[in-house]
Design an enzyme around this catalytic site. Structure first.
Site, mmCIF file in Angstrom:
data_model
loop_
_atom_site.group_PDB
_atom_site.id
_atom_site.type_symbol
_atom_site.label_atom_id
_atom_site.label_comp_id
_atom_site.label_asym_id
_atom_site.label_seq_id
_atom_site.Cartn_x
_atom_site.Cartn_y
_atom_site.Cartn_z
ATOM 1 N N SER A 210 4.481 -6.806 -1.163
ATOM 2 C CA SER A 210 4.609 -6.852 0.352
ATOM 3 C C SER A 210 5.114 -8.070 0.595
ATOM 4 O O SER A 210 4.774 -9.179 0.056
ATOM 5 C CB SER A 210 3.296 -6.973 0.654
ATOM 6 O OG SER A 210 2.794 -5.574 0.992
ATOM 7 N N THR B 109 0.875 -1.116 0.100
ATOM 8 C CA THR B 109 0.116 0.059 -0.037
ATOM 9 C C THR B 109 0.928 1.070 -0.015
ATOM 10 O O THR B 109 0.713 2.079 -0.712
ATOM 11 C CB THR B 109 -1.022 0.022 1.232
ATOM 12 O OG1 THR B 109 -1.758 -1.366 1.038
ATOM 13 C CG2 THR B 109 -1.709 1.247 1.253
ATOM 14 N N GLN C 231 0.855 -9.790 -5.920
ATOM 15 C CA GLN C 231 0.781 -11.272 -6.165
ATOM 16 C C GLN C 231 1.478 -11.642 -7.352
ATOM 17 O O GLN C 231 1.215 -12.483 -8.133
ATOM 18 C CB GLN C 231 -0.920 -11.484 -6.528
ATOM 19 C CG GLN C 231 -1.724 -10.891 -5.256
ATOM 20 C CD GLN C 231 -1.896 -11.632 -3.995
ATOM 21 O OE1 GLN C 231 -1.211 -12.636 -3.958
ATOM 22 N NE2 GLN C 231 -2.364 -11.048 -3.104
ATOM 23 N N HIS D 86 4.659 -9.861 3.489
ATOM 24 C CA HIS D 86 3.630 -10.743 4.173
ATOM 25 C C HIS D 86 2.860 -11.772 2.909
ATOM 26 O O HIS D 86 2.058 -12.782 3.550
ATOM 27 C CB HIS D 86 2.618 -10.257 4.966
ATOM 28 C CG HIS D 86 1.604 -9.500 4.406
ATOM 29 N ND1 HIS D 86 0.208 -9.817 4.529
ATOM 30 C CD2 HIS D 86 1.704 -8.278 3.671
ATOM 31 C CE1 HIS D 86 -0.464 -9.005 3.860
ATOM 32 N NE2 HIS D 86 0.280 -7.807 3.210
ATOM 33 N N CYS E 100 -8.998 -7.696 2.101
ATOM 34 C CA CYS E 100 -9.108 -6.269 2.415
ATOM 35 C C CYS E 100 -10.550 -5.761 2.310
ATOM 36 O O CYS E 100 -10.910 -4.774 2.861
ATOM 37 C CB CYS E 100 -8.404 -5.591 1.277
ATOM 38 S SG CYS E 100 -6.768 -6.225 1.164
ATOM 39 N N THR F 16 14.048 5.558 9.515
ATOM 40 C CA THR F 16 15.185 4.474 10.083
ATOM 41 C C THR F 16 14.804 3.046 9.450
ATOM 42 O O THR F 16 13.543 2.486 9.522
ATOM 43 C CB THR F 16 15.306 4.392 11.628
ATOM 44 O OG1 THR F 16 15.693 5.488 11.958
ATOM 45 C CG2 THR F 16 16.379 3.186 11.967
ATOM 46 N N ASN G 174 -5.515 -10.490 -6.908
ATOM 47 C CA ASN G 174 -5.517 -11.150 -5.741
ATOM 48 C C ASN G 174 -6.801 -11.829 -5.299
ATOM 49 O O ASN G 174 -6.967 -12.746 -4.516
ATOM 50 C CB ASN G 174 -5.400 -10.166 -4.467
ATOM 51 C CG ASN G 174 -6.316 -9.077 -4.623
ATOM 52 O OD1 ASN G 174 -6.193 -8.383 -5.710
ATOM 53 N ND2 ASN G 174 -7.264 -8.641 -3.590
HETATM 54 N N1 PLP Z 1 -2.256 -5.212 -4.022
HETATM 55 C C1 PLP Z 1 -2.627 -6.415 -4.004
HETATM 56 C C2 PLP Z 1 -2.920 -7.213 -5.215
HETATM 57 C C3 PLP Z 1 -2.876 -7.180 -2.790
HETATM 58 O O1 PLP Z 1 -3.354 -8.425 -2.756
HETATM 59 C C4 PLP Z 1 -2.555 -6.302 -1.507
HETATM 60 C C5 PLP Z 1 -3.057 -7.129 -0.368
HETATM 61 O O2 PLP Z 1 -3.860 -7.616 -0.134
HETATM 62 C C6 PLP Z 1 -2.290 -5.233 -1.780
HETATM 63 C C7 PLP Z 1 -2.044 -4.688 -3.025
HETATM 64 C C8 PLP Z 1 -1.790 -4.447 -0.377
HETATM 65 O O3 PLP Z 1 -1.005 -4.796 0.301
HETATM 66 P P1 PLP Z 1 -0.548 -4.472 1.645
HETATM 67 O O4 PLP Z 1 -1.996 -4.612 2.449
HETATM 68 O O5 PLP Z 1 0.361 -5.295 2.248
HETATM 69 O O6 PLP Z 1 -0.015 -3.131 1.848
#
Ligand code: PLP
Length: 398
Positions: free
Chosen positions: A201, A74, A181, A203, A328, A242, A153
């Site tokens: 990202s 994000t 993704q 995670h 989300c 940092t 996603n």
């Molecule tokens: N873009 C895509 C395709 C995602 O799947 C996600 C998270 O679900 C994001 C952006 C946002 O990632 P984050 O919440 O790690 O900032």
């Protein structure tokens, strides 16, 4: 503890034990600030960040100097898109995107729209694919950038990145790719695809939450963006603050592991996805799979079970972690914007579940979860007057 099954790897992934092991020393003895230039603690931290930068660069297919560490996708998306917009001349105030993008892209562009930018949202077909010819025709002399994702996603559909990149190069337009993704999931390479900015990202790739990276192209052509954060001038001035050394070390290790096993893991996830699909098809009628059948994220299966409410099915399958759309979006009861964009009516969208298969998913889990879903859908349909009515109608037709 009762057994539970994690099938939500597009929402987030567990931290790989090897990633945890790599980052732990930087949470303990090696706690230095990577910007400290006068002692061993600082040198150690800086060396670890340098190594991680190289590992992440390999996953992007770029030079290490083109990697900007962020808190996640994000942030990378906001930095990339708002950063570009801030430096745009008056003549270039037009973005192009698709309605199936993540809210991090759509909401950022909507914000820019409210500040005087123009945004074109391309159409998508029933599989979520764009038409490259429509994209080409939408570009004008005012177009600054195109924002299209590597893979969706929710429904897994991939975009033809190299083709989009070639159109952008041809028209002198910046290509921003939300590769959350994409990086580490399939063969992805910013140079080969002609991408200028890309975000992901940790995670989603077995690293912890709260870390990610933005690729910012430095040559052929050089892309410039204005920072969102001002301060110590870290990350070539693009992102002051940092550095989160342990998380960055984890991100680097996660990229290395993903690349080491990319082809094998992708083949295994594809096989497991197809097996899950086969179990559902053989046990149930009226199931519809969303997204492109082949050009897709390997571990994603999005499926509508007609006449069954996704939420009811999820509560019935309470030991299986699933998502009824984008994680989300799951706080909202609105049908997912992606499913609406591919033309599903609200009833079909509400009957949709997303299965996200990942690194630790076993063949046994696929069998167990597949059978559980079939059984649950059958049970819920037995209680559904709509399903009974539909069945009676089909019976009458014969
Ligand atoms: N873009 C895509 C395709 C995602 O799947 C996600 C998270 O679900 C994001 C952006 C946002 O990632 P984050 O919440 O790690 O900032």
């Amino acid at each position: 503890m009762p057994r539970s099954f994690y099938f939500d790897h597009q929402a987030t992934t567990p931290v790989d034990p090897r990633v945890l092991e790599a980052m732990l020393p930087y949470l303990k003895d090696r706690f230095g600030n990577a910007a400290s230039k006068s002692h061993r603690f600082g040198f150690e931290a800086a060396a670890a960040v340098k190594h991680a930068r190289e590992q992440v660069a390999r996953a992007f297919g770029c030079d290490p100097l083109e990697v900007v560490f962020t808190s996640g996708s994000t942030e990378g998306i906001n930095l990339g898109l708002k950063g570009l917009a801030a430096l745009a001349g008056d003549g270039r105030k037009h973005f192009i995107t698709a309605p199936t993008e993540h809210p991090a892209v759509l909401d950022t562009l909507a914000f820019l729209e409210s500040k005087g930018f123009e945004v074109t949202r391309l159409g998508v077909d029933s599989e979520g694919s764009i038409d490259p010819e429509e994209l080409r025709a939408s570009i004008t002399d005012r177009t600054l950038a195109i924002a299209l994702m590597a893979a969706n996603n929710e429904i897994g559909t991939r975009h033809p990145l190299a083709e989009i990149g070639a159109i952008c190069a041809d028209r002198g337009v910046t290509f921003f790719c939300d590769a959350t993704q994409g990086v580490g999931k399939f063969d992805f390479d910013v140079r080969r695809e002609g991408i200028h900015l890309a975000s992901f990202s940790g995670h989603k790739l077995y690293a912890p939450k709260g870390v990610g990276a933005l690729y910012v192209r430095r040559s052929n052509p050089r892309v410039d963006i204005e920072p969102l954060f001002h301060g110590g001038g870290h990350e070539h001035g693009y992102r002051s603050g940092t550095l989160a050394v342990p998380s960055i070390v984890a991100l680097g290790k996660a990229c290395e592991l993903a690349l080491d096993d990319l082809a094998a893991e992708s083949a295994r996830l594809t096989r497991q996805r197809e097996r899950l699909k086969a179990i559902l098809v053989s046990g149930l009628d009226e199931v519809t799979f969303h997204g492109h059948p082949e050009f897709r994220l390997p571990g994603n299966l999005s499926v509508a079970f007609r006449y069954v409410e996704g939420e009811a099915l999820m509560s019935d399958l309470d030991d299986v972690a699933l998502s009824s759309g984008s994680a989300c979006n799951s706080a909202s009861a609105e049908p997912s914007h992606v499913l609406a964009a591919i033309g599903l009516d609200p009833a079909m969208a509400h009957s949709t579940l997303r299965f996200g298969i990942g690194r630790s998913t076993t063949d046994e889990e696929i069998e167990i979860v597949g059978a559980r879903v079939v059984e649950s859908v059958q049970r819920l349909r037995e209680m559904s007057p709509l399903y009974e009515l539909a069945k009676r109608r089909t019976g009458d037709d014969h």
